[in-house]
Design a protein around this motif. Structure first.
Motif, mmCIF file in Angstrom:
data_model
loop_
_atom_site.group_PDB
_atom_site.id
_atom_site.type_symbol
_atom_site.label_atom_id
_atom_site.label_comp_id
_atom_site.label_asym_id
_atom_site.label_seq_id
_atom_site.Cartn_x
_atom_site.Cartn_y
_atom_site.Cartn_z
ATOM 1 N N LYS A 177 46.719 -49.540 31.427
ATOM 2 C CA LYS A 177 47.452 -48.723 30.453
ATOM 3 C C LYS A 177 47.349 -49.332 29.050
ATOM 4 O O LYS A 177 47.142 -48.616 28.054
ATOM 5 N N GLU A 178 47.473 -50.674 28.986
ATOM 6 C CA GLU A 178 47.366 -51.353 27.699
ATOM 7 C C GLU A 178 45.981 -51.134 27.093
ATOM 8 O O GLU A 178 45.846 -50.928 25.881
ATOM 9 N N ARG A 180 44.033 -48.497 27.624
ATOM 10 C CA ARG A 180 43.976 -47.113 27.146
ATOM 11 C C ARG A 180 44.663 -46.970 25.789
ATOM 12 O O ARG A 180 44.167 -46.294 24.882
ATOM 13 N N ASP A 181 45.830 -47.642 25.647
ATOM 14 C CA ASP A 181 46.556 -47.575 24.380
ATOM 15 C C ASP A 181 45.748 -48.213 23.247
ATOM 16 O O ASP A 181 45.716 -47.699 22.123
ATOM 17 N N ALA A 184 42.919 -45.976 22.184
ATOM 18 C CA ALA A 184 43.437 -44.871 21.368
ATOM 19 C C ALA A 184 43.735 -45.352 19.945
ATOM 20 O O ALA A 184 43.432 -44.664 18.962
ATOM 21 N N ASP A 185 44.314 -46.565 19.838
ATOM 22 C CA ASP A 185 44.604 -47.148 18.529
ATOM 23 C C ASP A 185 43.304 -47.410 17.769
ATOM 24 O O ASP A 185 43.205 -47.171 16.553
#
Length: 440
Positions: A177-178, A180-181, A184-185
């Motif tokens: 998840k980290e 993916r974040d 995205a950033d």
């Protein structure tokens, strides 16, 4: 043995995780720092852009934003690589723990089956009494007791391995998840970077329509830079000449003193009718016309120690301002086709910020350059210069300590920028100050 291997595996995994966490924490701290600096620059850029008229300050702020944003994207790439490594390690750990768990369950199933076949007290007693002698019967009794204890321990191992497996799976999910974040950033930063580069092109285009004003601003800036560099060079030359003069004078005085000592010893020997037996003292290394600038500047033990201490702090010197962002790096750059050689770095900071010395030393010169001041400090064979100061609080010949305030930064009337220019010289040669400063 199998349990020992499992323990070693867990120790290795958690050691690797700890190392990753340290590296990841540092990268995260740097990303947050860059984000804060970008927000500050963007806020100032928006204030400048609200004037509806392009300026050199807008262009400077855009360039600083682009540089920082590119650094942030690179930082995110490093974070993603770390997370990929962690995901790979976690996958390997999950597979290994799953294999260990399967093996433990198979062994436990075999023990349960054995226990089932020997569950009655009669079967246990028959197993014991079927022994050939008392010694064998005793060993069989102990075996049954140890088997029951081992079965309980295996059940505990299974439970513990299941917990470790659950923890690793949750950690793997969080890491994914980290990642993916972060991706995205990163995509968001790339899009913003593209917009900033487009804005830069627009500002340059607008500025090109103001060639007269722009050229005048550039000429004023270049003139000030040239005067500052000339003042620094002259100061360093004077320091070298003065150090050479003092060293030669001390050498002459030492030679004269030695000559007088030998003459006195000879006279005393003649009075006592004793043989002259006065050893000649070794003279310190003399400074000659062929001595290098480094030898001249380090002629005294105090200067040599200061140079060595300064060199020992390479990469950890404090910044000349408490907070700031480098807007122009060391080296050659071009602005609107005009080539400029930057002998130091330009650091953007807050209006009226205090400028401070980066190391112990002595003020070699304080000069007024086109309405602002430059302070030059000697640190053995090294020199630091702090330019574009509105005011100064030190004087020539004054001893300075690390982080002592030397003045306040000025705001340039032509560009509206609040920047301190920081130079670092080794003798007469400028070096890149950035690699000497501590990470910001």
């Amino acid at each position: 043995m199998r349990f020992l291997k499992l323990v070693l595996l867990i120790v290795v995994v958690f050691t690797a995780v700890d190392a990753f966490a340290q590296s990841s924490a540092e990268l995260k701290r740097r990303r947050e720092k860059l984000t804060q600096e970008l927000e500050d620059l963007n806020r100032e850029y928006l204030e400048t852009a609200s004037n509806k008229k392009s300026s050199l300050k807008q262009l400077s702020l855009l360039k600083a934003q682009i540089t920082l944003r590119e650094e942030k994207i690179t930082n995110i790439n490093s974070e993603v690589r770390n997370l990929d490594n962690q995901i790979s390690e976690n996958n390997n750990s999950v597979r290994s723990l799953q294999g260990q768990l399967d093996q433990l369950r198979k062994e436990y199933a075999g023990m349960v089956l054995f226990t089932y076949h020997n569950k009655s007290a009669y079967n246990k007693m028959m197993f014991i009494f079927a022994a050939k002698d008392f010694n064998q019967a005793y060993k069989r009794l102990k075996y049954l007791q140890q088997f029951a204890t081992y079965r309980e321990r295996q059940a505990s191992y299974i439970e513990g391995t299941q917990k470790d497996l659950h923890v690793k799976i949750n950690e793997l999910d969080r890491t994914k998840k980290e990642k993916r974040d972060l991706l995205a950033d990163q995509q968001k930063e790339k899009e913003t970077l593209g917009k900033e580069k487009n804005n830069q092109v627009k500002v340059i285009s607008d500025l090109s329509k103001q060639q007269g004003v722009l050229k005048q601003q550039q000429r004023e800036v270049q003139s000030k830079i040239a005067k500052t560099n000339k003042e620094i060079a002259a100061t360093v030359r004077r320091e070298i000449a003065e150090a050479r003069r003092k060293a030669e004078a001390e050498a002459r005085a030492a030679a004269a003193a030695e000559k007088a000592r030998l003459a006195a010893a000879a006279a005393a020997a003649r009075v006592d009718n004793a043989p002259i037996n006065t050893p000649t003292r070794p003279a310190p290394k003399a400074i000659t016309k062929n001595s290098s600038n480094s030898e001249v500047l380090n002629a005294t033990p105090e200067a040599a120690k200061l140079s060595n201490d300064f060199l020992g702090n390479r990469g950890s010197l404090p910044w000349p301002v408490a907070s700031g962002v480098i807007t122009q790096e060391f080296g050659t750059y071009y602005l609107d086709g005009i080539r400029t050689e930057n002998t130091g770095v330009d650091i953007k900071t807050s209006s009226g910020a205090a400028v401070r010395a980066v190391f112990n030393g002595e003020v070699s010169n304080v000069a007024n350059i086109s309405g602002t001041y430059v302070v030059i400090i000697r640190h053995g064979e090294y020199f630091t210069a702090y330019s574009n100061l509105r005011s100064v609080s030190v004087s020539k010949g004054q001893k300075i300590s690390t982080k002592q305030t030397v003045g306040t930064v000025a705001t340039d009337g032509a560009t509206g920028e609040t920047e301190v220019h920081f130079d670092l010289y080794k003798g007469q040669n400028p070096v890149n100050p950035k690699i000497w400063l501590a990470p910001n």
